[in-house]
Write an enzyme that holds these catalytic residues in place. Structure first.
Site, PDB file in Angstrom:
ATOM      1  N   ILE A 181      -0.946  -8.458  -6.488  1.00 27.22           N
ATOM      2  CA  ILE A 181      -1.322  -9.395  -7.544  1.00 27.22           C
ATOM      3  C   ILE A 181      -0.402  -9.100  -8.726  1.00 27.22           C
ATOM      4  O   ILE A 181      -0.185  -7.938  -9.069  1.00 27.22           O
ATOM      5  CB  ILE A 181      -2.824  -9.286  -7.915  1.00 27.22           C
ATOM      6  CG1 ILE A 181      -3.215 -10.382  -8.899  1.00 27.22           C
ATOM      7  CG2 ILE A 181      -3.175  -7.924  -8.408  1.00 27.22           C
ATOM      8  CD1 ILE A 181      -4.737 -10.547  -9.037  1.00 27.22           C
ATOM      9  N   ALA A 182       0.166 -10.153  -9.277  1.00 33.44           N
ATOM     10  CA  ALA A 182       1.113  -9.965 -10.368  1.00 33.44           C
ATOM     11  C   ALA A 182       1.119 -11.187 -11.276  1.00 33.44           C
ATOM     12  O   ALA A 182       0.971 -12.315 -10.810  1.00 33.44           O
ATOM     13  CB  ALA A 182       2.516  -9.735  -9.813  1.00 33.44           C
ATOM     14  N   GLU A 242      -5.483  -1.003  -4.104  1.00 33.34           N
ATOM     15  CA  GLU A 242      -4.882   0.176  -4.700  1.00 33.34           C
ATOM     16  C   GLU A 242      -4.194  -0.278  -5.978  1.00 33.34           C
ATOM     17  O   GLU A 242      -3.589  -1.352  -6.015  1.00 33.34           O
ATOM     18  CB  GLU A 242      -3.826   0.808  -3.780  1.00 33.34           C
ATOM     19  CG  GLU A 242      -4.378   1.436  -2.521  1.00 33.34           C
ATOM     20  CD  GLU A 242      -4.502   0.449  -1.369  1.00 33.34           C
ATOM     21  OE1 GLU A 242      -5.182   0.787  -0.384  1.00 33.34           O
ATOM     22  OE2 GLU A 242      -3.948  -0.662  -1.444  1.00 33.34           O
ATOM     23  N   ASN A 298      -1.663   2.285 -14.518  1.00 35.74           N
ATOM     24  CA  ASN A 298      -1.802   0.874 -14.876  1.00 35.74           C
ATOM     25  C   ASN A 298      -3.243   0.608 -15.336  1.00 35.74           C
ATOM     26  O   ASN A 298      -4.048   0.016 -14.621  1.00 35.74           O
ATOM     27  CB  ASN A 298      -1.426  -0.023 -13.701  1.00 35.74           C
ATOM     28  CG  ASN A 298      -1.325  -1.487 -14.093  1.00 35.74           C
ATOM     29  OD1 ASN A 298      -1.785  -1.904 -15.150  1.00 35.74           O
ATOM     30  ND2 ASN A 298      -0.728  -2.271 -13.203  1.00 35.74           N
ATOM     31  N   TYR A 347      -9.885  -5.121 -12.878  1.00 39.53           N
ATOM     32  CA  TYR A 347     -10.649  -4.911 -11.647  1.00 39.53           C
ATOM     33  C   TYR A 347     -12.075  -4.449 -11.944  1.00 39.53           C
ATOM     34  O   TYR A 347     -13.029  -4.900 -11.307  1.00 39.53           O
ATOM     35  CB  TYR A 347      -9.927  -3.924 -10.730  1.00 39.53           C
ATOM     36  CG  TYR A 347      -8.529  -4.381 -10.350  1.00 39.53           C
ATOM     37  CD1 TYR A 347      -8.252  -5.715 -10.043  1.00 39.53           C
ATOM     38  CD2 TYR A 347      -7.473  -3.484 -10.321  1.00 39.53           C
ATOM     39  CE1 TYR A 347      -6.977  -6.128  -9.709  1.00 39.53           C
ATOM     40  CE2 TYR A 347      -6.192  -3.892  -9.983  1.00 39.53           C
ATOM     41  CZ  TYR A 347      -5.955  -5.214  -9.680  1.00 39.53           C
ATOM     42  OH  TYR A 347      -4.683  -5.625  -9.352  1.00 39.53           O
TER      43      TYR A 347
END
Length: 176
Positions: free
Chosen positions: A70-71, A104, A109, A116
Site C-alpha cells: 500500500i502506498a 507487515e 514507519n 493501521y
C-alpha cells in the site's frame, strides 16, 4: 490495477521505497494472479488528471488475507487516501471469505502504523531484518475481519479538507 499501470506504479514505488522497492517483475507476477479465480486484488488511486497517486494490493488464500503493498504519493498523504485504499483491501478480503488480514510494516514507519491501528489492526509480532537490503525489522499486524467489516468506515466517511479532495480509488481488477 492493470498492466499499463505498472510503469507509473513502479516510478512511485521507487520514489517512496528506494531501499526496498519492488521490481517490475514482482508487479507483473502479482497482476498475473489478479484475475477471476486468482489470489490477488490490486487497485490504484488516480488524481483528477489521471496520474496514479496511490496503489494497494491484497493476497487472499483460503481464510487468510495479506496486505501485499500500500502506498500513497507524499503530496497526497494526509487526505484519507491511504485509509480509502486500505478500506478497499479490507472489504475485498471480507468478500473473499478471509477471517484475518495480516500485514507487515517497517518498525520505523510510525505514520503507517497509526493508520493501521485506526483501522483496527493490532500488533502480533516482529519479523527481524524483513526489509532488505536495509535490514529493517517489520511489525506484523493483524485485523479480525469479522469485527472490522461490521464497523468499517468507507472512504465516503473520512474527513477531508475541502481544498484537498482525495483522488478516486479505481477498483479495476477482476474479482476472483
Amino acid at each position: 490495477m492493470r498492466w499499463w499501470d505498472i510503469a507509473p506504479v513502479l516510478a512511485l514505488e521507487l520514489e517512496l521505497f528506494p531501499e526496498d522497492a519492488w521490481s517490475a517483475g514482482m508487479f507483473w507476477s502479482e497482476l498475473a494472479e489478479a484475475r477471476p479465480g486468482g489470489t490477488r486484488h490490486y487497485t490504484v488511486a488516480e488524481a483528477p488528471d489521471g496520474t496514479i497517486v496511490g496503489y494497494a494490493g491484497l493476497m487472499a488464500v483460503a481464510e487468510e488475507g495479506d496486505v501485499q503493498t500500500i502506498a500513497v504519493d507524499g503530496r497526497h498523504q494526509g487526505a484519507g487516501l491511504g485509509a480509502a485504499l486500505l478500506t478497499d483491501l479490507v472489504r475485498e478480503a471480507a468478500r473473499r471469505g478471509c477471517a484475518d488480514l495480516l500485514l507487515e510494516v517497517r518498525v520505523d514507519n510510525t505514520r503507517a502504523q497509526r493508520l493501521y491501528e485506526r483501522s483496527g489492526f493490532e500488533p502480533v509480532g516482529i519479523r527481524r531484518g524483513y526489509y532488505q537490503p536495509a535490514n529493517v525489522d517489520a511489525l506484523v499486524m493483524r485485523l479480525d475481519l469479522a469485527a472490522a467489516v461490521d464497523g468499517a468506515a468507507g472512504p465516503e466517511d473520512l474527513d477531508e479538507p475541502a481544498d484537498h479532495p482525495r483522488p478516486d480509488v479505481k477498483k479495476d481488477t477482476p474479482h476472483g
